[in-house]
Design a protein around this motif. Structure first.
Motif, mmCIF file in Angstrom:
data_model
loop_
_atom_site.group_PDB
_atom_site.id
_atom_site.type_symbol
_atom_site.label_atom_id
_atom_site.label_comp_id
_atom_site.label_asym_id
_atom_site.label_seq_id
_atom_site.Cartn_x
_atom_site.Cartn_y
_atom_site.Cartn_z
ATOM 1 N N LYS A 22 9.737 5.721 -2.036
ATOM 2 C CA LYS A 22 8.881 5.459 -0.885
ATOM 3 C C LYS A 22 7.456 5.508 -1.402
ATOM 4 O O LYS A 22 6.989 6.541 -1.895
ATOM 5 N N LEU A 23 6.743 4.390 -1.309
ATOM 6 C CA LEU A 23 5.436 4.255 -1.929
ATOM 7 C C LEU A 23 4.312 4.370 -0.913
ATOM 8 O O LEU A 23 4.437 3.929 0.226
ATOM 9 N N VAL A 24 3.209 4.969 -1.320
ATOM 10 C CA VAL A 24 2.019 5.031 -0.480
ATOM 11 C C VAL A 24 1.482 3.630 -0.265
ATOM 12 O O VAL A 24 1.284 2.868 -1.208
ATOM 13 N N SER A 25 1.293 3.264 0.989
ATOM 14 C CA SER A 25 0.701 1.974 1.352
ATOM 15 C C SER A 25 -0.092 2.184 2.624
ATOM 16 O O SER A 25 0.483 2.390 3.694
ATOM 17 N N ASP A 26 -1.416 2.176 2.514
ATOM 18 C CA ASP A 26 -2.268 2.551 3.638
ATOM 19 C C ASP A 26 -2.089 1.637 4.841
ATOM 20 O O ASP A 26 -2.014 2.078 5.973
ATOM 21 N N GLY A 27 -2.057 0.319 4.612
ATOM 22 C CA GLY A 27 -1.903 -0.620 5.706
ATOM 23 C C GLY A 27 -2.944 -0.397 6.784
ATOM 24 O O GLY A 27 -4.135 -0.320 6.531
ATOM 25 N N SER A 28 -2.480 -0.248 8.025
ATOM 26 C CA SER A 28 -3.387 -0.094 9.162
ATOM 27 C C SER A 28 -3.751 1.363 9.423
ATOM 28 O O SER A 28 -4.504 1.648 10.342
#
Length: 218
Positions: A22-28
């Motif tokens: 599960k990867l960090v992905s800031d997105g919104s």
């Protein structure tokens, strides 16, 4: 997913086993908040890694959060979630046997967390995966909190938690193990009927309630 995670299969060359990352992905979502959730999940997994854990809690492999990078690695559960199992043609049927085979182990996973002072706070059909052996695995500890945490802290607005845990007019109500018990009741009801709270039977795949006489109009 809200931009905060990406779960993918990956070969762990050191352990020679496939894992789910599960990867960090800031997105919104805010960078600080995203990383806080990853650090929280790592905190609980590492808290348990030196002792025995129930098989119905997903097995932790590794994880790290720092700078622009962050990940949580767990066992790769090749089956889908309970919800996906119900929606899949030829998948598991909602019935008492499913409650026993899936619900029983999930109860043990929650009991383990509660004995160790942790409330999961995000139990739902999409957060319980089903292994190919049929055994369930409770995932996602990113919303989990210590049962000693101040209720006001847990009721601050948080887009990662369901609305019933973020209502500003309920901040005086304690949450914790009893919140999980309520969620468990809703989950067991889903295992029995294939319908989540607030849904019509037709909104979950093509499956209806377990009472087949009601389907035939008897």
């Amino acid at each position: 997913m809200g931009g905060r995670r990406s779960r993918t299969g990956w070969d762990d060359t050191l352990r020679e086993t496939p894992v789910a990352r599960k990867l960090v992905s800031d997105g919104s979502h805010g960078r600080t908040q995203v990383r806080a959730h990853f650090r929280g999940e790592l905190r609980w997994f590492r808290h348990f890694e030196d002792g025995p854990t129930p098989g119905s809690l997903v097995h932790f492999v590794d994880g790290s959060v720092g700078g622009d990078l962050g990940y949580v690695a767990t066992e790769l559960v090749r089956g889908g979630s309970v919800r996906e199992e119900f929606e899949r043609d030829g998948g598991r049927e909602p019935c008492l046997e499913t409650v026993r085979e899936v619900g029983g182990p999930v109860c043990r996973a929650l009991a383990f967390l509660h004995r160790n002072g942790v409330a999961h706070l995000d139990l739902k059909p999409s957060n319980v995966l089903v292994r190919r052996t049929g055994r369930p695995a409770v995932i996602d500890l990113n919303a989990a909190v210590s049962t000693e945490t101040d209720p006001d802290v847990r009721f601050q607005f948080d887009p990662f938690k369901p609305p019933e845990l973020t209502r500003p007019d309920d901040r005086d109500e304690q949450i914790g193990p009893l919140s999980d018990v309520y969620a468990l009741g809703a989950f067991l009801s889903f295992l029995l009927t294939g319908t989540a709270r607030g849904e019509n039977p037709s909104s979950v795949g093509t499956r209806g309630p377990v009472d087949r006489r009601s389907r035939n109009g008897d």
